[in-house]
Enzyme design. Structure first.
Site, PDB file in Angstrom:
ATOM      1  N   GLU A  99       0.820  -1.216   0.000  1.00 24.24           N
ATOM      2  CA  GLU A  99       0.000   0.000   0.000  1.00 24.24           C
ATOM      3  C   GLU A  99       0.854   1.266   0.000  1.00 24.24           C
ATOM      4  O   GLU A  99       0.554   2.243   0.694  1.00 24.24           O
ATOM      5  CB  GLU A  99      -0.927  -0.006   1.223  1.00 24.24           C
ATOM      6  CG  GLU A  99      -1.829  -1.238   1.295  1.00 24.24           C
ATOM      7  CD  GLU A  99      -2.711  -1.264   2.529  1.00 24.24           C
ATOM      8  OE1 GLU A  99      -2.227  -0.911   3.629  1.00 24.24           O
ATOM      9  OE2 GLU A  99      -3.880  -1.626   2.401  1.00 24.24           O
TER      10      GLU A  99
ATOM     11  N   CYS B 288     -11.007  -0.075   7.611  1.00 23.53           N
ATOM     12  CA  CYS B 288     -10.497   1.227   8.039  1.00 23.53           C
ATOM     13  C   CYS B 288     -11.136   2.380   7.281  1.00 23.53           C
ATOM     14  O   CYS B 288     -11.322   3.472   7.837  1.00 23.53           O
ATOM     15  CB  CYS B 288      -8.982   1.270   7.893  1.00 23.53           C
ATOM     16  SG  CYS B 288      -8.387   0.853   6.237  1.00 23.53           S
TER      17      CYS B 288
END
Length: 649
Positions: free
Chosen positions: A314, A407
């Site tokens: 990421e 998230c």
């Protein structure tokens, strides 16, 4: 705690104190009352936040708190040690919403009861010494603070602190703030530099607690929290986690020359750098923030404002490594970028930071939530190819009801619920409008309040009317951000006469005068359709253009182009683009219509490469009317391919 009062503060997520060293301060008591962002925030208030409780129940987050509190038996539910943060981000969103509902006179009975119930559950789960993390308390992990790389205990603590600050500022109540202070005091007793007498000299590999501790200092006046935030920031880059960029540990932040590693971690850390620069006045921190922001914006930010080139880890890629279908552009990373840029805007007063906030808000961030608020995107690519196969899940380019790593959805909720605090500022000599939304904004001039109301349908149109509602009778300055994308504008009085006393200043238009109540000026941004190209070093889109109108990036969706996919579509730049208002489409959008064709490419068998050029002229393909929609509205209809960057003749 020296500032815990029984009345709520007007401040939002950033509450600068009298000693904060920033050029600008957030405007007081901002409200958004109609228009584009009001509609998105209404969906957040009426769909996203209410469904949050149900989803936190079904995902096991609340079960884990009950498990640790001793009111539920069983095993920990979920795959990650940071499950608690989803609860805390929801609490933050709900708390900001409570404050707005109460200020508007709306009934808060139901939401208050839900918030109180979750706060009581969080408090019951807290250990006697202040520690709180259900993964480790339930025995899932190997022991407290045993895994600072993956345990995320301080990351969870940061989101708890931010929720507590939001609840206190919105309601004046201290129940959740007391939990956060108790945990912060425990952390302060555990972490510190070698020789301090504290048992651990280290930091969490996922930054978040740093900026939260700065805000807890601002809320309570307790300098230990500011010092602790500074210690954590300083500790990055010294090999605690093997000098890994992923953990923000390769190089100390004051020495860093480029953004790198996990995008969310990098930008949460840099938000804290800006916060510390504001509170300490340290030039090296301010310089690092500006230098690293520029490196991000100039070489590692997608057209949509999205950041993060790699699915693997990421993370940011190399400079100008900006892929399309494999762009990660995590929704949380867009939020972190907005938080960092807004802090830099306040710190420096420079308009460029708010330019990037605008681009990211309208595109890279907003695409993460469906129009009805019922489903989400974790990643936000700039292309979905024909024949794409992707199920639900965190990395899918299809919208999902919730995620295994959830998230992003509550992160979107908390930003939307507090968005009005990112729109305007004051510098003691007037008010600055950074983003344009219908509402009311208050600044200050020589100690007296100045209040303006804004009326606009932005971004559907570029007309922005600003009316003075309160003025002290002495001169003050109204500053309007001139967006980086805008090349033509008008600024006139309500009667149509040109505003003569305007001064252009590095992205700002400043009008300084003695204003009277009722004075109105109309700022109109010309929203000409634009074809934009990328820097030639961006290999992924060489030979392509993208369509923009105002602050919006546009894309093609397969659903609007029957008869085939989009991989073979070419835009004919010789035919002018036309904007069409479509109130019937996607909740009401302005589409862009152009001309193009699908290339006719002969089948060459088993090998996709050939020595001759692929035909790309209209004579070899079928003519096609192209319809582009705002990128933020994609993936709300039939599934199919999507494309932002278009090959051209």
């Amino acid at each position: 705690m020296s500032r815990t009062s029984s009345t709520p503060s007007a401040a939002g997520p950033i509450r600068l104190g009298p000693r904060s060293r920033t050029v600008l301060r957030p405007a007081a008591a901002p409200t958004v009352t109609a228009g584009f962002w009001h509609d998105r925030r209404t969906v957040n208030a009426e769909a996203c936040i209410p469904q949050g409780i149900e989803l936190l129940e079904s995902a096991g987050n609340l079960h884990n708190l009950r498990l640790v509190a001793g009111t539920r038996s069983g095993a920990f539910e979920g795959d990650y040690p940071f499950q608690d943060t989803d609860v805390y981000k929801w609490l933050e969103a709900a708390s900001w919403q409570l404050g707005q509902d109460a200020a508007a006179g709306r009934d808060t009975t139901v939401l208050t009861a839900e918030v109180d119930r979750i706060i009581a559950l969080v408090a019951a789960a807290q250990a006697e010494d202040g520690y709180l993390n259900t993964w480790f308390q339930s025995g899932k992990g190997e022991g407290r603070w045993s895994d600072l790389r993956w345990g995320h205990e301080l990351y969870c603590a940061g989101h708890l602190i931010q929720a507590a600050v939001a609840h206190h500022r919105s309601t004046g109540r201290t129940e959740l703030l007391a939990v956060a202070v108790k945990f912060a005091d425990h952390i302060d007793a555990v972490f510190g530099p070698e020789g301090s007498g504290r048992p651990i000299d280290g930091f969490d590999a996922h930054p978040e607690v740093e900026t939260a501790l700065v805000e807890l200092y601002r809320e309570t006046g307790e300098t230990r929290y500011l010092d602790l935030a500074g210690y954590f920031v300083d500790r990055h880059g010294h090999g605690v986690h093997g000098h890994e960029a992923y953990c923000q540990d390769r190089v100390p932040v004051r020495e860093a020359q480029n953004v790198e590693g996990h995008a969310v971690r990098q930008l949460y850390l840099l938000a804290a750098v800006a916060d510390l620069a504001a509170e300490t006045g340290e030039p090296a921190l301010a310089e690092a923030g500006a230098r690293l922001w520029h490196a991000m914006a100039a070489t590692k930010t997608h057209l949509t404002g999205g950041v993060g080139a790699h699915h693997d880890e990421e993370d940011f890629g190399d400079p100008y490594e900006l892929p399309n279908e494999r762009a990660y552009c995590e929704t949380c990373a867009a939020i972190a970028s907005i938080q960092f840029s807004w802090r830099m805007a306040l710190l420096t007063g420079e308009a460029r930071y708010s330019d990037l906030v605008e681009r990211t808000l309208f595109n890279g961030f907003l695409a993460g939530m469906s129009l009805d608020g019922e489903s989400w995107l974790y990643v936000n690519p700039l292309a979905v190819r024909d024949g794409y196969v992707g199920g639900g899940g965190d990395h899918s380019s299809r919208r999902t009801r919730w995620f295994r790593c959830a998230c992003c959805p509550p992160n979107v909720m908390r930003l939307l619920a507090s968005l009005e605090h990112y729109l305007a500022s004051t510098d003691g000599s007037g008010i600055q409008l950074h983003q344009y939304a219908t509402g009311r904004f208050q600044g200050e001039a020589d100690g007296s309040p100045v209040v303006v109301s804004v009326d606009t349908e932005y971004p559907r149109t570029g007309r922005i009317a600003v009316t003075v509602e309160e003025s002290p009778g002495t001169p003050w300055t109204l500053s309007l951000r001139l967006p980086q994308w805008c090349t033509e504008y008008t600024l006139v009085h309500a009667d149509g006469t040109t505003v003569a006393d305007v001064v252009g200043d590095d992205g700002w238009l400043r009008v300084a005068r003695e204003w009277a109540v009722g004075d109105t000026i109309v700022f109109t941004l010309e929203q000409a359709l634009r074809l934009v190209r990328a820097d030639p070093r961006v290999d992924a889109v060489r030979g392509c253009v993208a369509i923009e109108r105002g602050p919006l990036v546009y894309c093609l969706e397969q659903v609007d182009h029957p008869g085939g996919g989009l991989d073979d579509v070419v835009l004919d730049t010789g035919v002018p683009l036309v904007a069409k208002d479509r109130p019937d489409l996607l909740g009401g959008v302005v589409t862009v219509v152009g001309a193009g064709y699908r290339r006719s490419i002969p089948d060459v068998g088993w090998w996709p490469y050939r020595p001759e050029a692929i035909p790309d002229s209209p004579a070899t393909g079928s003519a096609l009317e192209l319809t582009a929609v705002p990128y933020h509205a994609w993936a709300n209809r039939a599934t199919g391919s999507m494309r932002v960057w278009l090959p051209v003749t």
